[in-house]
Design an enzyme around this catalytic site. Structure first.
Site, short mmCIF file in Angstrom:
data_model
loop_
_atom_site.label_atom_id
_atom_site.label_comp_id
_atom_site.label_asym_id
_atom_site.label_seq_id
_atom_site.Cartn_x
_atom_site.Cartn_y
_atom_site.Cartn_z
N ASP A 1 0.86 -1.19 0.00
CA ASP A 1 0.00 0.00 0.00
C ASP A 1 0.89 1.24 0.00
O ASP A 1 2.01 1.22 -0.55
CB ASP A 1 -0.99 -0.05 1.18
CG ASP A 1 -2.27 0.74 0.92
OD1 ASP A 1 -2.26 1.97 1.10
OD2 ASP A 1 -3.27 0.13 0.50
N ASP A 2 0.43 2.30 0.60
CA ASP A 2 1.13 3.60 0.54
C ASP A 2 2.51 3.52 1.22
O ASP A 2 2.80 2.58 1.97
CB ASP A 2 0.25 4.64 1.25
CG ASP A 2 0.54 6.06 0.78
OD1 ASP A 2 1.52 6.27 0.07
OD2 ASP A 2 -0.25 6.94 1.16
N LYS B 1 -3.67 -0.66 -6.94
CA LYS B 1 -4.70 0.11 -6.22
C LYS B 1 -4.40 1.57 -6.49
O LYS B 1 -3.33 2.05 -6.12
CB LYS B 1 -4.63 -0.20 -4.73
CG LYS B 1 -5.44 0.74 -3.83
CD LYS B 1 -5.39 0.25 -2.38
CE LYS B 1 -5.95 1.26 -1.39
NZ LYS B 1 -5.87 0.74 0.01
N ASP C 1 -12.46 4.20 4.80
CA ASP C 1 -11.44 3.23 5.19
C ASP C 1 -11.90 2.41 6.39
O ASP C 1 -12.44 2.96 7.35
CB ASP C 1 -10.16 3.96 5.63
CG ASP C 1 -9.45 4.62 4.46
OD1 ASP C 1 -9.94 4.53 3.32
OD2 ASP C 1 -8.39 5.21 4.72
N ARG D 1 -13.17 0.83 -4.35
CA ARG D 1 -13.54 1.24 -2.99
C ARG D 1 -14.69 2.23 -3.10
O ARG D 1 -14.58 3.24 -3.77
CB ARG D 1 -12.34 1.89 -2.31
CG ARG D 1 -11.24 0.90 -1.86
CD ARG D 1 -11.62 0.22 -0.56
NE ARG D 1 -12.04 1.24 0.40
CZ ARG D 1 -11.19 2.01 1.08
NH1 ARG D 1 -9.90 1.85 0.96
NH2 ARG D 1 -11.65 2.94 1.91
N SER E 1 -10.07 3.76 -6.33
CA SER E 1 -10.72 4.40 -5.17
C SER E 1 -11.65 5.53 -5.61
O SER E 1 -12.23 6.22 -4.77
CB SER E 1 -9.65 4.92 -4.21
OG SER E 1 -8.83 3.86 -3.79
N ASP F 1 -5.34 5.16 -5.64
CA ASP F 1 -6.05 6.00 -4.69
C ASP F 1 -6.35 7.37 -5.33
O ASP F 1 -5.90 7.63 -6.47
CB ASP F 1 -5.17 6.14 -3.43
CG ASP F 1 -6.01 6.28 -2.18
OD1 ASP F 1 -7.18 6.65 -2.27
OD2 ASP F 1 -5.46 6.02 -1.07
C1 GLA Z 1 -6.45 6.11 1.73
C2 GLA Z 1 -7.00 4.76 1.33
C3 GLA Z 1 -6.48 3.69 2.29
C4 GLA Z 1 -4.95 3.71 2.27
C5 GLA Z 1 -4.43 5.10 2.58
C6 GLA Z 1 -2.94 5.20 2.37
O1 GLA Z 1 -6.95 6.54 2.95
O2 GLA Z 1 -8.39 4.74 1.32
O3 GLA Z 1 -6.96 2.42 1.94
O4 GLA Z 1 -4.51 3.29 1.00
O5 GLA Z 1 -5.03 6.09 1.78
O6 GLA Z 1 -2.43 6.45 2.67
#
Ligand code: GLA
Length: 431
Positions: free
Chosen positions: A84-85, A161, A224, A220, A195, A163
């Site tokens: 992820d991030d 993913k 979250d 999404r 997202s 975002d």
């Molecule tokens: C957003 C996304 C989360 C995650 C964070 C990472 O909030 O919805 O799922 O990926 O960013 O910073």
């Protein structure tokens, strides 16, 4: 299916079968993706000096890949291991390419992808359409979409993913479809998780689910998830309050994503963990675990590794389920239709007192009249034979827990006779 069969069908249905499907045509995610995603459990912990075991580094992903491959997960379908991030360096390289943080990913993403592939798994990565990721790392502005798609493909990444922090609605409307085209143009199959709808409130008219299904493999829709039952409940409430919009949007190749499974962490009780698993399965949701597979408890593992549950989640028809009953007693019933006339039922208790004995019948739950079912309790494995639509039955549902049933029709006697003895002159006898 040949034209002879088609010609026997009503025109509208025949056309639906021959016209190209509306889904994103990359042939991926025909069932909801399963795997592991770092975010909920490991967040943006980049302090590898203080916390080498849990920081976002290649070590974390190498170790999780080993667990996925060796502890039975991969063989049950949990194939994606997703970054992820906070994986990248704070600046692009001289050629403008995204690069991983050199201290935390010294071998680079390609080496990680090679390792993951060698273990029979697939690698996912995170990007953000906008100037920065939500965690403040370099984002993918519109002029970078093609370049970043190319970089991910060259690394051998299998899922993205994307975002939407730090971009406008207009940029998203342009950038999400643009990334879909750019990914397809790389020639490397990459599952595309958007997202986009979550940033547009998740509902029409701002979100057009028909267009979304042509652009993204999963998306999404909402907030979250956090490691708490309140968070799971708020997600459930939103998804089922809006099921008339969301339920028809899902299908093979295009899924609603209510966010990660938090089973195995700190916030859910045993009953609540079983509920998240059952209700995510009824929603045909991606099963992306975000938990520490190195230390997961046997009971959490048992919930996540329930074979019948996974089979239901992965049903090839890919029909998302619905909430069909909300009782004053705070029992709710959910139904997901499955292939071959089977279905999954979930009885969920929002009560906070004691186990509740809920009595109903399949007739009350709108099952076809005169049918007979065999039922398997998904968690206990118990089998009930010969349940008729009209029979009353009771289930005992624990507070914040579920009872989940898998039901498959036992052919009615007259149907067996008709199918097995189609000789001329034979008249089936209705028993
Ligand atoms: C957003 C996304 C989360 C995650 C964070 C990472 O909030 O919805 O799922 O990926 O960013 O910073």
């Amino acid at each position: 299916m040949g034209p002879a069969v088609l010609s026997g069908l009503p025109l509208a249905l025949g056309l639906a079968l021959v016209l190209p499907s509306a889904a994103l045509e990359n042939g991926l995610a025909l069932t909801p993706p399963m795997g592991w995603l770092a975010w909920e459990r490991f967040r943006c912990n980049v302090d590898c000096r203080a916390d080498p075991r849990n920081c976002i580094s290649e070590t974390l992903f190498f170790e999780m890949a080993d667990r996925l491959a060796e502890d039975g997960w991969r063989d049950l379908g949990y194939k994606y291991i997703n970054i992820d991030d906070c994986w990248s360096a704070k600046k692009r390289d001289a050629a403008g390419r995204l690069v991983p943080d050199p201290e935390r990913f010294p071998r680079g993403i390609k080496a990680l992808a090679d390792y993951v592939h060698g273990r029979g798994l697939k690698l996912g990565i995170y990007g953000d359409l906008g100037t920065l990721t939500c965690g403040g790392y370099p984002g993918t502005t519109l002029d970078r979409v093609k370049q970043d798609a190319q970089t991910f493909a060259e690394w051998g990444v299998d899922m993205l993913k994307l975002d939407g922090c730090y971009s406008s609605g207009e940029e998203q409307a342009e950038g999400y479809p643009e990334m879909a085209r750019a990914l397809n143009a790389t020639g490397h199959p990459i599952v595309y998780s958007c997202s986009w709808p979550a940033y547009q409130g998740g509902l029409p008219p701002k979100v057009n689910y028909t267009i979304l299904a042509e652009v993204c493999n999963l998306w999404r829709n909402y907030d979250d998830i956090q490691d708490s039952w309140d968070s799971v409940l708020s997600i459930l409430d939103w998804f089922f309050a809006n099921q008339d919009v969301l339920q028809p949007a899902a299908g093979p190749g295009h899924w609603n994503d209510p966010d990660m499974l938090v089973i195995g962490n700190f916030g859910l009780s045993y009953e609540q963990s079983r509920s998240q698993m059952a209700l995510w399965t009824v929603m045909a949701a991606p099963l992306l675990m975000s938990t520490d597979l190195r230390t997961i408890s046997p009971s959490a593992r048992e919930i996540l590794q329930n074979r019948l549950m996974i089979q239901i989640n992965q049903d090839p028809l890919g029909i998302q389920g619905r909430r069909i009953v909300k009782e004053k007693s705070l029992i709710e019933v959910f139904l997901r239709p499955l292939s071959q006339g089977a279905s999954a039922l979930v009885f969920f208790s929002r009560r906070a007192d004691i186990p509740y004995v809920y009595t109903t019948s399949l007739a009350k739950l709108h099952f076809p009249e005169d049918a007979v079912y065999e039922v398997q309790d998904v968690y206990s494995g118990e089998i009930i034979r010969g349940l008729k639509t009209g029979d009353n039955f009771s289930v005992t549902v624990n507070p914040s827990g579920v009872v989940m049933w898998y039901l498959y029709p036992v052919a009615q006697p007259w149907r067996i006779v008709r199918q097995q003895a189609p000789r001329e002159g034979f008249r089936p006898v209705l028993l």
